[in-house]
Design a protein around this motif. Sequence first.
Motif, PDB file in Angstrom:
ATOM      1  N   THR A  65       2.126   5.014  10.374  1.00 30.04           N
ATOM      2  CA  THR A  65       1.071   4.558  11.276  1.00 30.04           C
ATOM      3  C   THR A  65       0.461   3.283  10.695  1.00 30.04           C
ATOM      4  OG1 THR A  65       0.573   6.797  12.035  1.00 30.04           O
ATOM      5  CG2 THR A  65      -1.173   5.158  12.289  1.00 30.04           C
ATOM      6  N   LEU A  66       0.678   2.180  11.397  1.00 25.45           N
ATOM      7  CA  LEU A  66       0.135   0.906  10.921  1.00 25.45           C
ATOM      8  C   LEU A  66      -1.385   0.964  10.971  1.00 25.45           C
ATOM      9  CD1 LEU A  66       0.583  -2.018  10.027  1.00 25.45           C
ATOM     10  CD2 LEU A  66       0.704  -2.673  12.420  1.00 25.45           C
ATOM     11  N   ASP A  67      -2.021   0.714   9.834  1.00 24.65           N
ATOM     12  CA  ASP A  67      -3.481   0.805   9.757  1.00 24.65           C
ATOM     13  C   ASP A  67      -4.074  -0.604   9.719  1.00 24.65           C
ATOM     14  OD1 ASP A  67      -6.119   1.405   9.308  1.00 24.65           O
ATOM     15  OD2 ASP A  67      -5.825   2.135   7.262  1.00 24.65           O
ATOM     16  N   LEU A  68      -4.238  -1.204  10.906  1.00 24.61           N
ATOM     17  CA  LEU A  68      -4.746  -2.574  10.921  1.00 24.61           C
ATOM     18  C   LEU A  68      -6.217  -2.653  10.543  1.00 24.61           C
ATOM     19  CD1 LEU A  68      -2.892  -4.329  13.864  1.00 24.61           C
ATOM     20  CD2 LEU A  68      -2.567  -4.601  11.404  1.00 24.61           C
ATOM     21  N   SER A  69      -6.952  -1.551  10.693  1.00 28.96           N
ATOM     22  CA  SER A  69      -8.335  -1.554  10.218  1.00 28.96           C
ATOM     23  C   SER A  69      -8.392  -1.902   8.740  1.00 28.96           C
ATOM     24  CB  SER A  69      -8.970  -0.172  10.357  1.00 28.96           C
ATOM     25  OG  SER A  69      -8.739   0.378  11.594  1.00 28.96           O
ATOM     26  N   ARG A  75       0.834  -1.198   0.000  1.00 23.96           N
ATOM     27  CA  ARG A  75       0.000   0.000   0.000  1.00 23.96           C
ATOM     28  C   ARG A  75       0.871   1.252   0.000  1.00 23.96           C
ATOM     29  NH1 ARG A  75      -4.205   1.510   4.901  1.00 23.96           N
ATOM     30  NH2 ARG A  75      -5.187   3.326   3.930  1.00 23.96           N
ATOM     31  N   ILE A 107      -7.671   2.934   0.831  1.00 22.25           N
ATOM     32  CA  ILE A 107      -7.858   1.501   0.581  1.00 22.25           C
ATOM     33  C   ILE A 107      -8.423   1.299  -0.820  1.00 22.25           C
ATOM     34  CG2 ILE A 107      -9.160  -0.536   1.333  1.00 22.25           C
ATOM     35  CD1 ILE A 107      -8.871   0.615   4.233  1.00 22.25           C
ATOM     36  N   THR A 139      -9.296  -5.476   7.915  1.00 20.55           N
ATOM     37  CA  THR A 139     -10.713  -5.814   8.011  1.00 20.55           C
ATOM     38  C   THR A 139     -11.498  -5.234   6.829  1.00 20.55           C
ATOM     39  OG1 THR A 139     -10.461  -5.787  10.402  1.00 20.55           O
ATOM     40  CG2 THR A 139     -12.705  -5.760   9.577  1.00 20.55           C
ATOM     41  N   VAL A 140     -11.162  -4.011   6.452  1.00 20.12           N
ATOM     42  CA  VAL A 140     -11.863  -3.386   5.322  1.00 20.12           C
ATOM     43  C   VAL A 140     -11.557  -4.134   4.022  1.00 20.12           C
ATOM     44  CG1 VAL A 140     -12.106  -1.273   3.961  1.00 20.12           C
ATOM     45  CG2 VAL A 140     -11.937  -1.127   6.450  1.00 20.12           C
ATOM     46  N   MET A 177       3.045  -5.763  17.041  1.00 26.15           N
ATOM     47  CA  MET A 177       2.244  -5.447  15.867  1.00 26.15           C
ATOM     48  C   MET A 177       2.013  -6.683  14.981  1.00 26.15           C
ATOM     49  SD  MET A 177       1.079  -2.477  16.211  1.00 26.15           S
ATOM     50  CE  MET A 177       1.125  -2.589  18.007  1.00 26.15           C
ATOM     51  N   ILE A 197       0.727   3.885   6.984  1.00 26.11           N
ATOM     52  CA  ILE A 197       0.404   5.071   6.201  1.00 26.11           C
ATOM     53  C   ILE A 197       1.023   6.293   6.861  1.00 26.11           C
ATOM     54  CG2 ILE A 197      -1.726   4.164   5.189  1.00 26.11           C
ATOM     55  CD1 ILE A 197      -3.302   5.686   7.355  1.00 26.11           C
ATOM     56  N   ARG A 198       1.068   7.366   6.121  1.00 25.02           N
ATOM     57  CA  ARG A 198       1.682   8.577   6.647  1.00 25.02           C
ATOM     58  C   ARG A 198       0.631   9.438   7.337  1.00 25.02           C
ATOM     59  NH1 ARG A 198       6.460  11.649   3.611  1.00 25.02           N
ATOM     60  NH2 ARG A 198       7.624  10.083   4.778  1.00 25.02           N
ATOM     61  N   THR A 199       0.899   9.773   8.580  1.00 30.48           N
ATOM     62  CA  THR A 199      -0.008  10.618   9.352  1.00 30.48           C
ATOM     63  C   THR A 199       0.828  11.675  10.073  1.00 30.48           C
ATOM     64  OG1 THR A 199       0.116   9.407  11.445  1.00 30.48           O
ATOM     65  CG2 THR A 199      -1.408   8.552   9.792  1.00 30.48           C
TER      66      THR A 199
END
Lengths: 338, 338, 338, 338
Positions: D250-254, D209, D215, D257-258, D284, D240-242
């Motif tokens: 920032t690891l986007d574990l959501s 990604r 997404i 699921t999406v 993580m 992702i960059r935040t």
Amino acid sequence: MIIVMKQNAPLTAVENLETELNNRGFKVSRSQGESKVVLGLIGDTFKLDERDFLGNEWVEKVMRVQEPYKRASRSFHPQNSIIDVSGVKVGGKKLVVMAGPCSIETPEQIHTVAQAVKNSGASLLRGGAFKPRTSPYSFQGLREKGLDMLIEAAKDVQLPVVTELMSADKIGTFLEKKVDLIQIGARNMQNFDLLRAVGRLNVPVLLKRGLSATIDEWLMSAEYIMSEGNQNVILCERGIRTFEKATRNTLDLSAVTVVKRRSHLPVIVDPSHATGHRWMVEDMAMAAIAAGADGIMCEVHNDPEHAWCDGAESITPETFDHLMGRLRQLAPIVGREL
Amino acid sequence: MIIVMKQNAPLTAVENLETELNNRGFKVSRSQGESKVVLGLIGDTFKLDERDFLGNEWVEKVMRVQEPYKRASRSFHPQNSIIDVSGVKVGGKKLVVMAGPCSIETPEQIHTVAQAVKNSGASLLRGGAFKPRTSPYSFQGLREKGLDMLIEAAKDVQLPVVTELMSADKIGTFLEKKVDLIQIGARNMQNFDLLRAVGRLNVPVLLKRGLSATIDEWLMSAEYIMSEGNQNVILCERGIRTFEKATRNTLDLSAVTVVKRRSHLPVIVDPSHATGHRWMVEDMAMAAIAAGADGIMCEVHNDPEHAWCDGAESITPETFDHLMGRLRQLAPIVGREL
Amino acid sequence: MIIVMKQNAPLTAVENLETELNNRGFKVSRSQGESKVVLGLIGDTFKLDERDFLGNEWVEKVMRVQEPYKRASRSFHPQNSIIDVSGVKVGGKKLVVMAGPCSIETPEQIHTVAQAVKNSGASLLRGGAFKPRTSPYSFQGLREKGLDMLIEAAKDVQLPVVTELMSADKIGTFLEKKVDLIQIGARNMQNFDLLRAVGRLNVPVLLKRGLSATIDEWLMSAEYIMSEGNQNVILCERGIRTFEKATRNTLDLSAVTVVKRRSHLPVIVDPSHATGHRWMVEDMAMAAIAAGADGIMCEVHNDPEHAWCDGAESITPETFDHLMGRLRQLAPIVGREL
Amino acid sequence: MIIVMKQNAPLTAVENLETELNNRGFKVSRSQGESKVVLGLIGDTFKLDERDFLGNEWVEKVMRVQEPYKRASRSFHPQNSIIDVSGVKVGGKKLVVMAGPCSIETPEQIHTVAQAVKNSGASLLRGGAFKPRTSPYSFQGLREKGLDMLIEAAKDVQLPVVTELMSADKIGTFLEKKVDLIQIGARNMQNFDLLRAVGRLNVPVLLKRGLSATIDEWLMSAEYIMSEGNQNVILCERGIRTFEKATRNTLDLSAVTVVKRRSHLPVIVDPSHATGHRWMVEDMAMAAIAAGADGIMCEVHNDPEHAWCDGAESITPETFDHLMGRLRQLAPIVGREL
């Protein structure tokens, strides 16, 4: 508001939702697509939240058509609002410049700066008495004593003042001392109890945009104030939080243009907090006015190096005077005066 | 703290800064590189703000070495803190689960949910009486009446309660009704007057992370509370605002690991607000515990479709029970119990 | 570069690191603070990556002092660079305006627009032949045929052209057809093989900022091109990705001021892609020039409603002409000409 | 797709748009609300871009109902896809673990690590030969020589390999050397020419990604590959960059699921690049599997302190072995095996 039902939504689910919407006072126009039912809501949908319908397991998507605010919306108030701050008109042809130190330190300091910004043509004196600081160990402002010094200095140079209110329990003090423009800071943009409280006053409010507030959320916070009666809201863009760390925040000048389209409220720009660097303030002030802002708010300090707060982003009275000269040249090109 | 002077900084500028630092109580170790002078500060630098020195025109960069907080820092408190919430220990071996509806609606509703989550093994009952809502036209909570219903229901099922405090003027009410755990919501994470006010209480505080707060800012807000005397702070990660809109917010589970390293305070996760979708809650709750969180906070509603608030992200008591079963299996693998 | 060792770092760990740094050609100045050792590196540290040292278990923090680029840096090249694009000077006193359609559609379309923007005073003709599109099912550009139409139209109105190169295997075509300015798009800003490839050419390069690239990463991508020999790089700010969705991207005008301070390279602004709305283009173009940009790049279409791509953000030739009139008034106020 | 016309849109504007849509092969269902016309499009709208219609001055809003991808969509392919990587099944019951060094350094290094991760139960060997680096002065990988070392080591321990392809001109080399799984890195996620090129191969593709990719954009990039014929795409979330800088990204574990809901493609997680800190990798990785990921990709180095790249985020073979033990316990709780 438009509600798209899921492909396999049973007729009863559609009818139940329609009944519920009718009961809440909305007319519903149902339209049957090839595979999905679409419901259009008619009525005062600005009061609805899209998320309210997403709890329904048969709803696939919801799209807002009408804006979620009314009093702050240009649709309901096509003319620009002009806010009167003790005689200074904000939002009209004349640009407004609010200038002064980040925090009030001594009577001499605030006097010196007040006189200087007045001489250069500022229309309001700013200065922080109650300071929101990230650390409990940082200087928190001189509080009531600072407010007194600010009012005193402003009276001498005959400028109205703007200063930040952090908590509703100080409203009495602000009224008693006759603060001309009450600032709600970025961190309190969604302190809804505070918004309501200033919404019940007659004093104009300067509402800063929250660090991560969308433009619509910002206008909703204005709506909170206005829905309580106080229509005198001035918006202030002061940078949003992004991944970029070369600047303290990322100044979002597009927001000026978007606000002007969606709302009738005046909007000014704070290039000091937005950038965090004094060497950026002039460029961004010029850009703000070129973008159509109604004015700027700017930190000026007679000795930035020893400022008790935010010296890095404060400009000297000399630089401020130079900036005012440039803004005066720029104003007519964007159809304004200074 | 390390201060790098500009290449052409005159010796007097360096010496003046050193004197100033000495006067503020810091020892300074000067080191002359090939072209730049570097000053190392020795002393309680956690009280300093990097930005304080950037106002000096001869300073090029400032780097913090020590963290800007002390009471919240693991360096000064190596052992995990365990917070006692009316007998429920948060931060120990046993995981804590706080569950209940987004908002309290009727005595029946809160009773039904309270009984259900108790039966499934929740350790605290959550429920909103004072609701921060983006729109002034949205349901704002049943307020004092809601609080009464919550307390009543909790008493019946013998669970402590957690509920949000939006404004300092309700502290009396919260104390009188014996709220067990006072929640400070994301939007108020930097409402410093409110933080100080709860810092003067004996009641534990659940401090939610602000939408765009860095982890250090979050810990600084904990420090605000702790610096007033109240050491009983529990942190709650609930998603941050990013560019991604597939979820309501972006759940930052890395924050759990970072908080555990930097601080001794317990940290829980709210997968409901973080995701905004009930079909994501189970996965994210499992992930939170696997990442090392001390527990979760979760929205449960007996009729999510007709919830007055946030139905989209509320799970049913049945789903909650299923989740609890899975968490119970997971707990021993991460060295916990449930 | 400054390396802070951990409090408990053994002397041998410090010495080993010093030896390693010496072996890599750096002089090291060690300074012993009260509790921590600080190492200052002397030498060409722009080639070092802070992260290289974080693998060492005894290193606590690393701070870069020197910028990570050299050829793109103003420190090594204090004068502004002026890039010659087939006779058009970019970065000098005269502002540059690049205008034309998002994508080339027909010979008539590109001719009409070319003539119109020439008449209004544009200095370069832009037009997309190879289009990077999020969806494989969207129109991907007329490719070689489009390039021919662009070159033909530009010749007729005697303007140099700028167009995007998506892949190194088209460089031959671009050279053969004599593209005057090669654009590297935002999505390819870190396609390092492509950067190296255009770095070996004599043709100037327009390097757009990536959607989530920091200013330093952007300048590092310029450095990639320059390190291969091609010093003719023009930067283009076109909006960054943030949480705000009222605009397509968030135009970061602060970046103009920051780039001007850190680098000698010219920087222009693309208000079309930044905002995504044609009604915002004029305001943001004015703001860009007021902020100090060396010019703008702007989408102009004779029939925006039926544009094959990005009609929503394309302005008509009439609006463009109006904008040019305003920019002409603005230019002298910021010390420029148009 | 649903198109809302402006309140004052004339009938001819509505009819013209309908005709245009009919000509493009869509059926249109018009629905007249109280004040606005709403058009529902029926047909293969996944090929349409919402922005296409915003160029029309009478269009107020456009809402996508159908997803913008088809081959990658679960709607068109309800069963999970299982991708065969030289015998290793990705996306089935068995979790997949890809491990190895960030970059290949020496035959000894890659051999040592290959043997270690094989012993601990990894199913693929990872290793970078062509390295995308922010600075042109950083180590860029051993390139073809590194690839040879990787293949050699993998053959010895009988593991398939995954390695990054940065440029289409190396595809011949990758095929010749029989790379089992071709990685497209985050920075190239929207290098569309490269996506098309690997879309024409028979070799499975690991698609990371992009730093600021939504997404849906990520799935669109998968669609690019699949639309050319290659259906063997594995997705990899890597942060992702935040605004948060405590972690590298920032690891986007959501996202796991999406993706599982929107797509049938397998998705794995890279906790090393996501966090940037070796002390976060275990937590993580556990969280990723608990969230439902099909596996992880993890940087392992026998001497992280002296790694030529990303040592800060590389774990030792010992830590990796410990992690594998924990993952093995976790797997059955989420219905998987390892």
